[in-house]
Design a protein around this motif. Structure first.
Motif, PDB file in Angstrom:
ATOM      1  N   ALA A  66     -14.845   1.096  -3.103  1.00 24.87           N
ATOM      2  CA  ALA A  66     -15.366   1.290  -1.747  1.00 24.87           C
ATOM      3  C   ALA A  66     -15.221   0.027  -0.901  1.00 24.87           C
ATOM      4  N   ALA A  67     -15.629  -1.114  -1.454  1.00 23.36           N
ATOM      5  CA  ALA A  67     -15.566  -2.370  -0.700  1.00 23.36           C
ATOM      6  C   ALA A  67     -14.129  -2.805  -0.483  1.00 23.36           C
ATOM      7  N   ALA A  68     -13.277  -2.640  -1.509  1.00 14.98           N
ATOM      8  CA  ALA A  68     -11.875  -3.030  -1.368  1.00 14.98           C
ATOM      9  C   ALA A  68     -11.166  -2.138  -0.356  1.00 14.98           C
ATOM     10  N   ARG A  69     -11.459  -0.841  -0.373  1.00 11.95           N
ATOM     11  CA  ARG A  69     -10.868   0.067   0.611  1.00 11.95           C
ATOM     12  C   ARG A  69     -11.268  -0.344   2.026  1.00 11.95           C
ATOM     13  N   ASP A  70     -12.537  -0.669   2.207  1.00 14.97           N
ATOM     14  CA  ASP A  70     -13.009  -1.064   3.533  1.00 14.97           C
ATOM     15  C   ASP A  70     -12.281  -2.311   4.011  1.00 14.97           C
ATOM     16  N   PHE A  71     -12.141  -3.298   3.122  1.00 14.29           N
ATOM     17  CA  PHE A  71     -11.467  -4.536   3.520  1.00 14.29           C
ATOM     18  C   PHE A  71     -10.008  -4.285   3.882  1.00 14.29           C
ATOM     19  N   PHE A  72      -9.275  -3.646   2.976  1.00 14.23           N
ATOM     20  CA  PHE A  72      -7.838  -3.482   3.211  1.00 14.23           C
ATOM     21  C   PHE A  72      -7.555  -2.535   4.371  1.00 14.23           C
ATOM     22  N   TYR A  73      -8.358  -1.479   4.527  1.00 11.62           N
ATOM     23  CA  TYR A  73      -8.136  -0.561   5.642  1.00 11.62           C
ATOM     24  C   TYR A  73      -8.373  -1.276   6.971  1.00 11.62           C
ATOM     25  N   THR A  74      -9.519  -1.926   7.098  1.00  8.11           N
ATOM     26  CA  THR A  74      -9.862  -2.570   8.362  1.00  8.11           C
ATOM     27  C   THR A  74      -8.902  -3.711   8.686  1.00  8.11           C
ATOM     28  N   SER A  75      -8.633  -4.566   7.703  1.00 11.98           N
ATOM     29  CA  SER A  75      -7.744  -5.704   7.935  1.00 11.98           C
ATOM     30  C   SER A  75      -6.331  -5.256   8.274  1.00 11.98           C
ATOM     31  N   THR A  76      -5.826  -4.292   7.522  1.00 15.64           N
ATOM     32  CA  THR A  76      -4.448  -3.829   7.749  1.00 15.64           C
ATOM     33  C   THR A  76      -4.319  -3.151   9.102  1.00 15.64           C
ATOM     34  N   MET A  77      -5.287  -2.328   9.467  1.00 19.36           N
ATOM     35  CA  MET A  77      -5.228  -1.675  10.775  1.00 19.36           C
ATOM     36  C   MET A  77      -5.291  -2.703  11.898  1.00 19.36           C
ATOM     37  N   ASN A  78      -6.105  -3.733  11.726  1.00 20.25           N
ATOM     38  CA  ASN A  78      -6.156  -4.799  12.730  1.00 20.25           C
ATOM     39  C   ASN A  78      -4.804  -5.501  12.851  1.00 20.25           C
ATOM     40  N   LEU A  79      -4.213  -5.844  11.719  1.00 19.35           N
ATOM     41  CA  LEU A  79      -2.927  -6.546  11.739  1.00 19.35           C
ATOM     42  C   LEU A  79      -1.836  -5.683  12.358  1.00 19.35           C
ATOM     43  N   LEU A  80      -1.825  -4.400  12.019  1.00 20.72           N
ATOM     44  CA  LEU A  80      -0.819  -3.503  12.582  1.00 20.72           C
ATOM     45  C   LEU A  80      -1.038  -3.315  14.084  1.00 20.72           C
ATOM     46  N   SER A  81      -2.286  -3.167  14.484  1.00 24.90           N
ATOM     47  CA  SER A  81      -2.590  -2.927  15.901  1.00 24.90           C
ATOM     48  C   SER A  81      -2.266  -4.150  16.752  1.00 24.90           C
ATOM     49  N   TYR A  82      -2.752  -5.317  16.337  1.00 30.93           N
ATOM     50  CA  TYR A  82      -2.462  -6.539  17.092  1.00 30.93           C
ATOM     51  C   TYR A  82      -0.974  -6.872  17.026  1.00 30.93           C
ATOM     52  N   GLY A  83      -0.361  -6.638  15.863  1.00 31.80           N
ATOM     53  CA  GLY A  83       1.067  -6.910  15.725  1.00 31.80           C
ATOM     54  C   GLY A  83       1.899  -6.047  16.646  1.00 31.80           C
ATOM     55  N   ARG A  84       1.536  -4.764  16.757  1.00 39.30           N
ATOM     56  CA  ARG A  84       2.259  -3.867  17.670  1.00 39.30           C
ATOM     57  C   ARG A  84       2.052  -4.308  19.117  1.00 39.30           C
ATOM     58  N   ALA A  85       0.830  -4.694  19.455  1.00 43.64           N
ATOM     59  CA  ALA A  85       0.514  -5.053  20.839  1.00 43.64           C
ATOM     60  C   ALA A  85       1.313  -6.264  21.318  1.00 43.64           C
ATOM     61  N   VAL A  86       1.536  -7.228  20.421  1.00 46.68           N
ATOM     62  CA  VAL A  86       2.254  -8.447  20.844  1.00 46.68           C
ATOM     63  C   VAL A  86       3.716  -8.426  20.413  1.00 46.68           C
ATOM     64  N   GLY A  87       4.142  -7.341  19.752  1.00 42.52           N
ATOM     65  CA  GLY A  87       5.559  -7.170  19.438  1.00 42.52           C
ATOM     66  C   GLY A  87       6.077  -7.953  18.251  1.00 42.52           C
TER      67      GLY A  87
END
Length: 259
Positions: A66-87
């Motif tokens: 549960a804790a590992a899923r929360d970390f990897f899901y949230t962190s990865t989505m943040n990285l993908l979202s910010y990465g897409r936004a700045v190209g």
């Protein structure tokens, strides 16, 4: 190239940063200590703006699912979202050889890693996944986790571990190339039974604990088949052998103590 390394102060991240800097690249170290937090999103926009490559070698401090899923899901989505936004044109992530098999075996931490990989693949952003086998540096934690009543009861499996420095070089090589839109495997040059490797590591450390290969033994909670931790035959093999790594590590420790 400008390269942002998320988890850049960790075991792999610190080595990866040195490898990239020595090759003349501009490296931004992303970690809580440097004001960059992939989980909360703090500092991500600044850290990723202008980056040619984002490398994620961060890890969860939690091993329960549960804790590992929360970390990897949230962190990865943040990285993908910010990465897409700045190209950001290339997203590289370090994961584990056999993640899918380990996830199916018992879930837990490895299910969280599989989820991380799936998010990256489904993002439709240019990516590369680097799968590495177990690190020599983690053998001690493997034996400690498998110790019960003074006896080390390891899973009856084969392993092909590699040095953390070799992992760093592998990740760097992939990051400096074109996005793979897929996964590539790296492993050490030698295959051991986990019992054999645990025994060698304990003897090097003058630890007399008995090691037993337990057919019912688990690997961090996962019940595995004999070859589940091994890579495919197409894996790229690193050059550092366990014995040589052990001697170099002991020499470095001795020098550090002398200083």
């Amino acid at each position: 190239m400008k390269i942002t390394v998320i988890g850049g102060t960790g075991l792999i991240g610190s080595r990866l940063t040195r490898v990239l800097q020595d090759a003349g690249h501009d490296v931004l170290v992303g970690a809580r200590a440097t004001g960059v937090n992939s989980y909360t999103g703090e500092g991500l926009e600044e850290a990723l703006t202008g980056a040619d490559v984002l490398i994620d070698v961060s890890n969860s401090s939690y091993t329960d699912e549960a804790a590992a899923r929360d970390f990897f899901y949230t962190s990865t989505m943040n990285l993908l979202s910010y990465g897409r936004a700045v190209g950001v044109p290339h997203h590289v992530a370090l994961s584990v050889v056999g993640t899918d098999r380990l996830a199916r075996a018992e879930g837990g931490y490895f299910a969280a890693k599989e989820q991380q990989e799936r998010l990256i693949v489904e993002s439709q952003q240019p990516y590369s996944l680097v799968h590495a086998t177990q690190f020599f540096e983690f053998i001690r934690s493997i034996t400690d986790d498998a110790t019960h009543a003074g006896t080390v009861r390891v899973a009856d499996v084969l392993v092909q571990p590699m040095a953390a420095t070799d992992v760093a070089h592998a990740v760097a090589g992939v990051a400096l190339g074109r996005p793979l839109f897929g996964m590539v495997e790296f492993a050490g040059p030698e295959i051991f039974s986990l019992e054999q490797l645990a025994n060698q590591d304990l003897r090097f450390r003058h630890d007399e604990r008995e090691v037993v290969a337990d057919p019912l033994g688990r690997y961090f909670g996962a019940r595995l088949q004999t070859r589940d931790l091994l890579p495919e035959a197409t894996a790229t093999l690193a050059s550092t052998r366990y014995h040589d790594w052990r001697i170099l590590s002991d020499s470095a420790s001795a020098v550090s103590l002398a200083d």
